[in-house]
Design an enzyme around this catalytic site. Sequence first.
Site, PDB file in Angstrom:
ATOM      1  N   SER A   6      44.991  30.639  40.070  1.00 51.86           N
ATOM      2  CA  SER A   6      45.914  30.555  41.213  1.00 51.86           C
ATOM      3  C   SER A   6      46.481  29.141  41.285  1.00 51.86           C
ATOM      4  O   SER A   6      45.946  28.211  40.655  1.00 51.86           O
ATOM      5  CB  SER A   6      45.116  30.859  42.486  1.00 51.86           C
ATOM      6  OG  SER A   6      45.812  30.462  43.645  1.00 51.86           O
ATOM      7  N   TYR A  35      38.674  31.004  48.937  1.00 50.40           N
ATOM      8  CA  TYR A  35      39.610  31.353  47.858  1.00 50.40           C
ATOM      9  C   TYR A  35      39.859  30.137  46.965  1.00 50.40           C
ATOM     10  O   TYR A  35      39.810  30.223  45.737  1.00 50.40           O
ATOM     11  CB  TYR A  35      40.909  31.864  48.482  1.00 50.40           C
ATOM     12  CG  TYR A  35      41.903  32.454  47.509  1.00 50.40           C
ATOM     13  CD1 TYR A  35      41.824  33.787  47.117  1.00 50.40           C
ATOM     14  CD2 TYR A  35      42.942  31.679  46.990  1.00 50.40           C
ATOM     15  CE1 TYR A  35      42.754  34.338  46.237  1.00 50.40           C
ATOM     16  CE2 TYR A  35      43.870  32.216  46.115  1.00 50.40           C
ATOM     17  CZ  TYR A  35      43.773  33.543  45.745  1.00 50.40           C
ATOM     18  OH  TYR A  35      44.698  34.084  44.871  1.00 50.40           O
ATOM     19  N   LYS A  37      38.878  30.018  43.083  1.00 46.48           N
ATOM     20  CA  LYS A  37      39.922  29.903  42.055  1.00 46.48           C
ATOM     21  C   LYS A  37      39.828  28.571  41.306  1.00 46.48           C
ATOM     22  O   LYS A  37      40.164  28.494  40.122  1.00 46.48           O
ATOM     23  CB  LYS A  37      41.308  30.084  42.679  1.00 46.48           C
ATOM     24  CG  LYS A  37      41.568  31.504  43.197  1.00 46.48           C
ATOM     25  CD  LYS A  37      41.552  32.545  42.085  1.00 46.48           C
ATOM     26  CE  LYS A  37      41.965  33.925  42.584  1.00 46.48           C
ATOM     27  NZ  LYS A  37      41.947  34.933  41.514  1.00 46.48           N
TER      28      LYS A  37
HETATM   29  P1  NAP Z   1      46.494  42.766  45.768  1.00 41.52           P
HETATM   30  O1  NAP Z   1      47.855  43.343  45.721  1.00 41.52           O
HETATM   31  O2  NAP Z   1      45.815  42.572  47.075  1.00 41.52           O
HETATM   32  O3  NAP Z   1      45.560  43.611  44.792  1.00 41.52           O
HETATM   33  C1  NAP Z   1      44.205  43.294  44.651  1.00 41.52           C
HETATM   34  C2  NAP Z   1      43.601  44.158  43.567  1.00 41.52           C
HETATM   35  O4  NAP Z   1      42.228  43.796  43.438  1.00 41.52           O
HETATM   36  C3  NAP Z   1      43.660  45.629  43.919  1.00 41.52           C
HETATM   37  O5  NAP Z   1      43.945  46.366  42.759  1.00 41.52           O
HETATM   38  C4  NAP Z   1      42.239  45.920  44.393  1.00 41.52           C
HETATM   39  O6  NAP Z   1      41.834  47.225  44.073  1.00 41.52           O
HETATM   40  C5  NAP Z   1      41.430  44.960  43.532  1.00 41.52           C
HETATM   41  N1  NAP Z   1      40.136  44.668  44.144  1.00 41.52           N
HETATM   42  C6  NAP Z   1      39.904  43.968  45.296  1.00 41.52           C
HETATM   43  N2  NAP Z   1      38.581  43.909  45.534  1.00 41.52           N
HETATM   44  C7  NAP Z   1      37.983  44.579  44.511  1.00 41.52           C
HETATM   45  C8  NAP Z   1      36.630  44.846  44.200  1.00 41.52           C
HETATM   46  N3  NAP Z   1      35.621  44.422  44.971  1.00 41.52           N
HETATM   47  N4  NAP Z   1      36.357  45.568  43.074  1.00 41.52           N
HETATM   48  C9  NAP Z   1      37.361  46.007  42.281  1.00 41.52           C
HETATM   49  N5  NAP Z   1      38.666  45.774  42.539  1.00 41.52           N
HETATM   50  C10 NAP Z   1      38.967  45.061  43.635  1.00 41.52           C
HETATM   51  O7  NAP Z   1      46.481  41.319  45.107  1.00 41.52           O
HETATM   52  P2  NAP Z   1      47.363  40.661  43.955  1.00 41.52           P
HETATM   53  O8  NAP Z   1      48.316  39.730  44.596  1.00 41.52           O
HETATM   54  O9  NAP Z   1      47.848  41.677  43.006  1.00 41.52           O
HETATM   55  O10 NAP Z   1      46.249  39.748  43.284  1.00 41.52           O
HETATM   56  C11 NAP Z   1      45.690  40.020  42.022  1.00 41.52           C
HETATM   57  C12 NAP Z   1      45.012  38.750  41.538  1.00 41.52           C
HETATM   58  O11 NAP Z   1      45.982  37.707  41.451  1.00 41.52           O
HETATM   59  C13 NAP Z   1      43.924  38.240  42.477  1.00 41.52           C
HETATM   60  O12 NAP Z   1      42.892  37.656  41.733  1.00 41.52           O
HETATM   61  C14 NAP Z   1      44.656  37.178  43.285  1.00 41.52           C
HETATM   62  O13 NAP Z   1      43.791  36.236  43.802  1.00 41.52           O
HETATM   63  C15 NAP Z   1      45.542  36.605  42.205  1.00 41.52           C
HETATM   64  N6  NAP Z   1      46.698  35.856  42.657  1.00 41.52           N
HETATM   65  C16 NAP Z   1      47.651  36.418  43.435  1.00 41.52           C
HETATM   66  C17 NAP Z   1      48.743  35.658  43.824  1.00 41.52           C
HETATM   67  C18 NAP Z   1      49.847  36.193  44.677  1.00 41.52           C
HETATM   68  O14 NAP Z   1      50.713  35.404  45.083  1.00 41.52           O
HETATM   69  N7  NAP Z   1      49.913  37.465  44.965  1.00 41.52           N
HETATM   70  C19 NAP Z   1      48.846  34.327  43.409  1.00 41.52           C
HETATM   71  C20 NAP Z   1      47.858  33.782  42.614  1.00 41.52           C
HETATM   72  C21 NAP Z   1      46.784  34.565  42.239  1.00 41.52           C
HETATM   73  P3  NAP Z   1      41.525  48.329  45.216  1.00 41.52           P
HETATM   74  O15 NAP Z   1      42.640  48.279  46.197  1.00 41.52           O
HETATM   75  O16 NAP Z   1      41.463  49.594  44.447  1.00 41.52           O
HETATM   76  O17 NAP Z   1      40.226  47.900  45.790  1.00 41.52           O
END
Ligand code: NAP
Length: 255
Positions: A147, A160, A164
């Site tokens: 991140s 977080y 990260k």
């Molecule tokens: P999101 O839309 O909230 O999706 C989160 C995903 O993680 C969902 O598929 C969820 O699956 C899964 N998940 C959560 N808890 C889980 C658990 N205990 N076991 C298995 N699966 C789990 O988030 P996103 O933005 O796509 O984020 C994906 C990754 O990118 C994360 O690591 C996040 O920190 C990182 N990230 C995101 C951003 C951003 O701006 N969006 C920026 C930097 C990094 P279910 O719904 O099926 O539980």
Amino acid sequence: MSGIIDRFRLDGKVAVVTGASRGLGQGMAIALADAGADIAAVYTSDCSQTCKAVEALGRRCLLIKADVGKKASAEKITAETVKSFGHVDILLNNAGIIRRAAFVDFSEKDWDDVMDVNLKGLFLLSQAVAKQMIKQGKGGKIINIASMLSFQGGVRVCSYTAAKSAVMGLTKIMTNELAGHNINVNAIAPGYMATDNTQALRDDAKRNAEILARIPAGRWGTPSDLDGTVVFLASAASDYVNGYTLAVDGGWLSR
Ligand code: NAP
């Protein structure tokens, strides 16, 4: 040696993708399938849309319902993948959650929940999959999702940021111990991407405007912005890229 474009292809490879049900994980699972990989899709809610898209590309999709924050999940995910596909070549540690509160009010539960999923789960699954890759003897690719908060402090998200930041360090030590087995470990640090994870920020008009004003590209990222990077890091095209955290951030860190 095959041509450079062929070295990006993932035909015959099997990729475990955690958090494949929505957001960035869904986008990256589909990109890996588009490049040729079969997908073991890990989720806790509903992953049917992702599987439909993977199968529409002519690849296999194995659904594995598992909470990556639970210790037993690492063995279960690895065993079910190998049982179904015979091997595992790529691990994309994407599942992640976020909790927001002021540092002085931050609860132990919000600390533990985030650490369990974003850090401990990533560690345990990487360990189980790396053991399998070593046993297979053909190397592999592990991609961790970091991140901007691997580089910066952020506000109101202390567990977080801690998790990260640790993911970036873990990516380096895993490299030191696994590169000799031809296992490449790298991370992707997405910038500010429009998914459920950042909905609260985009709903807050002031924060939304502040964030947008700082992104040189002038827009929020989308899941498809990660397609090229994830396929590169999963493929033979990145065989000498080790231990690096690659930002895909529209220039955020350059500001
Ligand atoms: P999101 O839309 O909230 O999706 C989160 C995903 O993680 C969902 O598929 C969820 O699956 C899964 N998940 C959560 N808890 C889980 C658990 N205990 N076991 C298995 N699966 C789990 O988030 P996103 O933005 O796509 O984020 C994906 C990754 O990118 C994360 O690591 C996040 O920190 C990182 N990230 C995101 C951003 C951003 O701006 N969006 C920026 C930097 C990094 P279910 O719904 O099926 O539980």
